[in-house]
Design a protein around this motif. Structure first.
Motif, short mmCIF file in Angstrom:
data_model
loop_
_atom_site.label_atom_id
_atom_site.label_comp_id
_atom_site.label_asym_id
_atom_site.label_seq_id
_atom_site.Cartn_x
_atom_site.Cartn_y
_atom_site.Cartn_z
N GLY A 191 0.83 -1.20 0.00
CA GLY A 191 0.00 0.00 0.00
C GLY A 191 0.86 1.25 0.00
O GLY A 191 0.60 2.21 -0.74
N PHE A 192 1.93 1.21 0.79
CA PHE A 192 2.83 2.37 0.86
C PHE A 192 3.56 2.59 -0.47
O PHE A 192 3.71 3.73 -0.91
CB PHE A 192 3.84 2.16 1.99
N TYR A 193 4.00 1.49 -1.11
CA TYR A 193 4.71 1.64 -2.39
C TYR A 193 3.77 2.21 -3.46
O TYR A 193 4.15 3.10 -4.22
CB TYR A 193 5.29 0.31 -2.88
N HIS A 194 2.55 1.68 -3.52
CA HIS A 194 1.61 2.20 -4.52
C HIS A 194 1.30 3.68 -4.23
O HIS A 194 1.28 4.51 -5.14
CB HIS A 194 0.33 1.37 -4.60
N ALA A 195 1.05 3.97 -2.96
CA ALA A 195 0.79 5.36 -2.56
C ALA A 195 1.97 6.26 -2.92
O ALA A 195 1.80 7.37 -3.42
CB ALA A 195 0.51 5.41 -1.06
N SER A 196 3.18 5.77 -2.69
CA SER A 196 4.39 6.55 -2.99
C SER A 196 4.51 6.81 -4.49
O SER A 196 4.97 7.87 -4.91
CB SER A 196 5.64 5.83 -2.48
N ALA A 197 4.10 5.82 -5.29
CA ALA A 197 4.14 6.00 -6.74
C ALA A 197 3.16 7.10 -7.15
O ALA A 197 3.46 7.92 -8.03
CB ALA A 197 3.82 4.68 -7.44
N ILE B 291 8.69 -0.64 -6.37
CA ILE B 291 7.99 0.55 -6.86
C ILE B 291 8.29 0.77 -8.35
O ILE B 291 7.46 1.31 -9.08
CB ILE B 291 8.32 1.81 -6.03
N GLU B 292 9.44 0.29 -8.79
CA GLU B 292 9.78 0.42 -10.22
C GLU B 292 8.80 -0.38 -11.08
O GLU B 292 8.56 -0.03 -12.24
CB GLU B 292 11.21 -0.07 -10.47
N MET B 293 8.25 -1.46 -10.52
CA MET B 293 7.28 -2.28 -11.25
C MET B 293 5.91 -1.58 -11.31
O MET B 293 5.11 -1.84 -12.21
CB MET B 293 7.10 -3.65 -10.58
N ILE B 294 5.64 -0.73 -10.32
CA ILE B 294 4.37 0.02 -10.31
C ILE B 294 4.46 1.21 -11.27
O ILE B 294 3.50 1.59 -11.90
CB ILE B 294 4.03 0.50 -8.88
#
Lengths: 298, 298
Positions: A191-197, B291-294
């Motif tokens: 969730g944090f990685y998607h939010a960060s993106a 995150i690079e994959m997102i």
């Protein structure tokens, strides 16, 4: 066993470490720092050199390590490895406690408990939940299961490694909680990685976002506790918004993500589960009811 | 505008609430409780009755509400609705601050900011991050963006609603953070629900698990901060385990989930992303590199 006194840690207790990979090495170093002189064993003996150079003693065989230790901590990769190592070892385990930190299934932990009982060694199943880097940090979390009186005996020494949380007598509890906490943490991270993106797509500093995200986890904790109660009771009050409202909001995250050129797999997964809940007639329920979709009743 | 004094809140400030759905009602009640006499407006006037019965004043038109209010809080559903409501209203907005709590996109917030400037009304874009239930709770989080000096003027009144976090002058920041925090929270919840399903499959009390899961979020917070730094720098140290190690561990969660008869969609999604990272040559990197994959470079 005189592992600890009511006054605290008895520095005469001997700690043996089986396996000096990254975790075993970190554990040994913490005990060295705390004034102990651990005994270390590794399948490739030369890999213990940095530790013996720093003052630990070398055990050239597993049985030598176990004989030397009051508390024996195994940090080898698997239950199979440890069983293999101990199978043909002739030792008097009386008064010794073996703490084993490896990942596996509840069934493996229980089977290992039965095996080790035949060696007359007291056993605690363990898991390091905060990674190698936080070994020795009072906030690093370690989980233990096995006989409570044995945990109490070992606790003063185990607390040197971090927060020592006792789960119960069933050896299987540690691997079960290990897997569950790993899954929970990955949910938060994903969730944090998607939010960060999303944040980065607007050229906003993700470090600022991390600060606010961290400030938001007490809210998450209160949801964990409230939703656990709902799950336990099988009744899902919708005071945090119902499935239908959240499904619409998550569809919006999907749309925004795509607008920003991001892969929307993660919000799509959640919106998919929310939509399945709706189709199953749970649209008016609280969001914790999505656990019914994971439980695979259909 | 005498919304607040340096001594604190000026009780003579008048608060107008546009929209008395669940959120607008909760906000009005908190101000009533704090000793204010809000002015309330709703498209269906009869829906304001519980609030006017409890001492709030009724505005029969939007323009009446805005004329009465020093601080105007809108809790209607969308930017479109609010724009429609205000389009033909003739008002002198001088010295008034409009705080608008609705979900939408950064672009919608910015466009609304431009529109409202033409009405001579000062604007703060807002989001309620902790749900209706926590309105008035000092731990409930509200986000605001817009001119800082206006936020400072309104802050004493806004703090009555909960923690008031100022994000910056760009109106788009609030919807962006709103979406990002919602996504982060759902990650944590989804992880928690899957973890709870694993716990429940062994007939362990999920309330006990929730306690331990809550104790584990400070660890998650430290990962957020460290991984944000990594994401910002585009370099991913692997001190929390690399992608390859986590991919294997997540495959294990998939296997255990299936063994327990659970749907494994959630761990499968994460293991899929980890595997894609491996295939992209990131296997030795820290896990924040997913995150690079997102970001969809491929």
């Amino acid at each position: 066993m005189s592992m600890a006194t009511s006054q605290g840690t008895n520095k005469k207790s001997r700690i043996a470490i089986l396996g000096t990979g990254v975790m075993g090495t970190a554990i040994t170093q913490i005990y060295q720092k705390a004034g102990y002189k651990p005994v270390v064993w590794n399948r490739t003996l030369s890999k213990t050199k940095p530790l013996t150079d720093a003052g630990s003693d070398l055990a050239t065989t597993v049985s030598e390590a176990i004989t030397a230790g009051d508390l024996i901590i195994s940090a080898v990769a698997s239950y199979e490895n440890l069983t293999e190592m101990l199978k043909n070892v002739q030792i008097s385990g009386q008064g010794k406690i073996l703490v084993n930190i490896c990942s596996g299934t509840p069934e493996q932990a229980r089977a290992f408990g039965t095996f080790i009982a035949s060696k007359n060694i007291t056993y605690l199943d363990a898991a390091a939940m905060s990674g190698v880097k936080r070994v020795g940090d009072p906030e690093g979390l370690f989980l233990y299961s096995g006989d409570y009186s044995n945990f109490m005996k070992a606790e003063p020494l185990l607390k040197i490694l971090g927060k020592a949380k006792y789960l119960g007598s069933d050896y299987g509890l540690t691997p079960l909680y290990d897997t569950a906490l790993f899954t929970m943490a990955w949910g938060g991270l994903m969730g944090f990685y998607h939010a960060s993106a999303l944040i980065a797509s607007e050229n906003i500093d993700v470090n600022d976002f991390a600060q606010i995200a961290s400030g938001h986890t007490p809210f998450l904790n209160s949801l964990f506790k409230e939703h656990a109660r709902a799950i336990g009771e099988g009744k899902y009050p919708n005071e945090d918004g119902n499935v239908e409202v959240h499904a619409a909001a998550m569809q919006y995250v999907v749309d925004v993500s795509r607008d920003k050129g991001l892969k929307a797999d993660f919000p799509l997964l959640i919106s998919g589960i929310l939509n399945k809940s709706k189709e199953a007639g749970l649209g008016g329920n609280g969001i914790a009811s999505v656990i019914e979709m994971i439980k695979n009743h259909g």
